[in-house]
Design an enzyme around this catalytic site. Structure first.
Site, PDB file in Angstrom:
ATOM      1  N   HIS A   1      -6.867  -4.380  10.461  1.00  0.00           N
ATOM      2  CA  HIS A   1      -7.250  -3.989   8.772  1.00  0.00           C
ATOM      3  C   HIS A   1      -5.688  -4.852   8.626  1.00  0.00           C
ATOM      4  CE1 HIS A   1      -4.692  -0.310   9.498  1.00  0.00           C
ATOM      5  NE2 HIS A   1      -3.299  -1.471   9.982  1.00  0.00           N
TER       6      HIS A   1
ATOM      7  N   GLU B   1      -8.973  -2.100   5.583  1.00  0.00           N
ATOM      8  CA  GLU B   1      -9.924  -1.020   7.154  1.00  0.00           C
ATOM      9  C   GLU B   1     -11.646  -2.558   7.318  1.00  0.00           C
ATOM     10  OE1 GLU B   1      -7.938   0.196   8.003  1.00  0.00           O
ATOM     11  OE2 GLU B   1      -7.705   2.224   8.246  1.00  0.00           O
TER      12      GLU B   1
ATOM     13  N   ASN C   1      -6.892  -2.743  14.180  1.00  0.00           N
ATOM     14  CA  ASN C   1      -8.997  -2.598  14.192  1.00  0.00           C
ATOM     15  C   ASN C   1      -8.710  -3.782  13.261  1.00  0.00           C
ATOM     16  OD1 ASN C   1      -7.671  -2.070  11.481  1.00  0.00           O
ATOM     17  ND2 ASN C   1      -8.839   0.125  11.239  1.00  0.00           N
TER      18      ASN C   1
ATOM     19  N   ASP D   1       1.073  -1.143   0.289  1.00  0.00           N
ATOM     20  CA  ASP D   1       0.323   0.022   0.060  1.00  0.00           C
ATOM     21  C   ASP D   1       0.899   1.634   0.275  1.00  0.00           C
ATOM     22  OD1 ASP D   1       1.209  -0.419   2.604  1.00  0.00           O
ATOM     23  OD2 ASP D   1      -0.564  -0.782   3.641  1.00  0.00           O
TER      24      ASP D   1
HETATM   25  P1  PGA Z   1       2.850  -1.448  12.740  1.00  0.00           P
HETATM   26  O1  PGA Z   1       1.331  -1.495  11.301  1.00  0.00           O
HETATM   27  O2  PGA Z   1       3.379  -2.437  12.037  1.00  0.00           O
HETATM   28  O3  PGA Z   1       3.447   0.110  12.861  1.00  0.00           O
HETATM   29  O4  PGA Z   1       1.722  -1.419  13.900  1.00  0.00           O
HETATM   30  C1  PGA Z   1       0.688  -2.988  11.612  1.00  0.00           C
HETATM   31  C2  PGA Z   1       0.005  -2.465  10.106  1.00  0.00           C
HETATM   32  O5  PGA Z   1      -0.846  -1.596  10.394  1.00  0.00           O
HETATM   33  O6  PGA Z   1      -0.844  -3.426   9.095  1.00  0.00           O
END
Ligand code: PGA
Length: 256
Positions: free
Chosen positions: A138, A143, A136, A67
């Site tokens: 994702h 999302e 959450n 992404d």
């Molecule tokens: P993070 O994010 O590795 O910064 O905790 C994980 C994600 O949002 O997939």
């Protein structure tokens, strides 16, 4: 799903790196699916170390990132393009022309999304995809929603994701509200997936991913349907799991 519970972040990163090393030794021209964020940084450090020791090379490999923020130029300090340059691509021999990240500033983002999937297909699909998980649930920037979005697409970021990612920006108002992300089908078509989770703030998402229904409201739950997922979870992120109950569903290994 194969679940490996490890002591801490370092062990998670090491184990994930070993799976990448095995992938590259078996298939030097692998198509790798890469991720950004705090979670995979240790994995990249380990891979750079293996590369520097001469154990692996990325010169025949291809990489696709999950992404990118919409609206951030490549050179923006918080763009995922920049993250990948600083944390990985400039430190290994993966050729520039095979480093793919969706553009968040393409004039036509819909076309960019379409072309991104086409490019993945034209390279033979992803062999090994690494994923983090949001608080959450994702994966990529898919999302929680009422339906799974199949293909690479533009997403509106969740309030919680914006709050979580504000730590990288000077001010929360500077966090982009849109992103371009591989879709769930794109991710699920990867031949193998490694999901990484570290820290107690990921505990609830991990518990729901493994023990709850498969639902777009917890996007990572779809991984229950994939035939080759290895989830490497540290003790803090595994703290809400009922291991005895999950042992009926999954192969689980505990830290030694
Ligand atoms: P993070 O994010 O590795 O910064 O905790 C994980 C994600 O949002 O997939």
């Amino acid at each position: 799903m194969n679940i490996i519970i490890v002591k801490d972040y370092e062990e998670m990163s090491r184990k994930a790196a070993h799976l990448f090393v095995a992938q590259l030794l078996n298939k030097p021209n692998s198509v790798l699916g890469l991720a950004t964020g705090s979670t995979p940084m240790g994995l990249y450090k380990e891979l750079i170390r293996f590369y520097n020791e001469g154990m692996i090379s990325f010169k025949s490999a291809t990489a696709f990132n999950l992404d990118e923020y919409v609206g951030l130029e490549k050179e923006h300090p918080q763009s995922y393009w920049r993250f990948m340059q600083e944390n990985f691509f400039t430190k290994v021999d993966l050729p520039v022309e095979r480093q793919f990240i969706p553009s968040g500033v393409a004039e036509d983002i819909t076309l960019e999304s379409y072309n991104y999937d086409k490019k993945i297909t034209s390279k033979g699909g992803i062999d090994l995809q690494v994923l983090g998980i949001g608080r959450n649930g994702h994966i990529g920037f898919n999302e929680p929603d009422l339906k799974f979005e199949a293909r690479t697409h533009v997403v509106k970021l969740d309030e919680q994701t914006i709050e979580d990612n504000a730590r990288f920006f000077k001010d929360i108002s500077l966090v982009p509200t849109l992103a371009i992300s591989m879709g769930v089908k794109t991710i699920m078509q990867s031949r193998s997936i490694i999901l990484l989770a570290s820290g107690k703030e990921k505990g609830e998402a991990i518990m729901k991913m493994l023990s709850g229904n498969i639902t777009p409201e917890l996007p990572a739950s779809v991984l229950q349907l994939h035939p080759s997922v290895t989830a490497i979870i540290d003790l803090a992120a595994a703290s809400m799991l009922d291991i005895a109950a999950l042992e009926d569903l999954y192969q689980i290994s505990m830290p030694s």
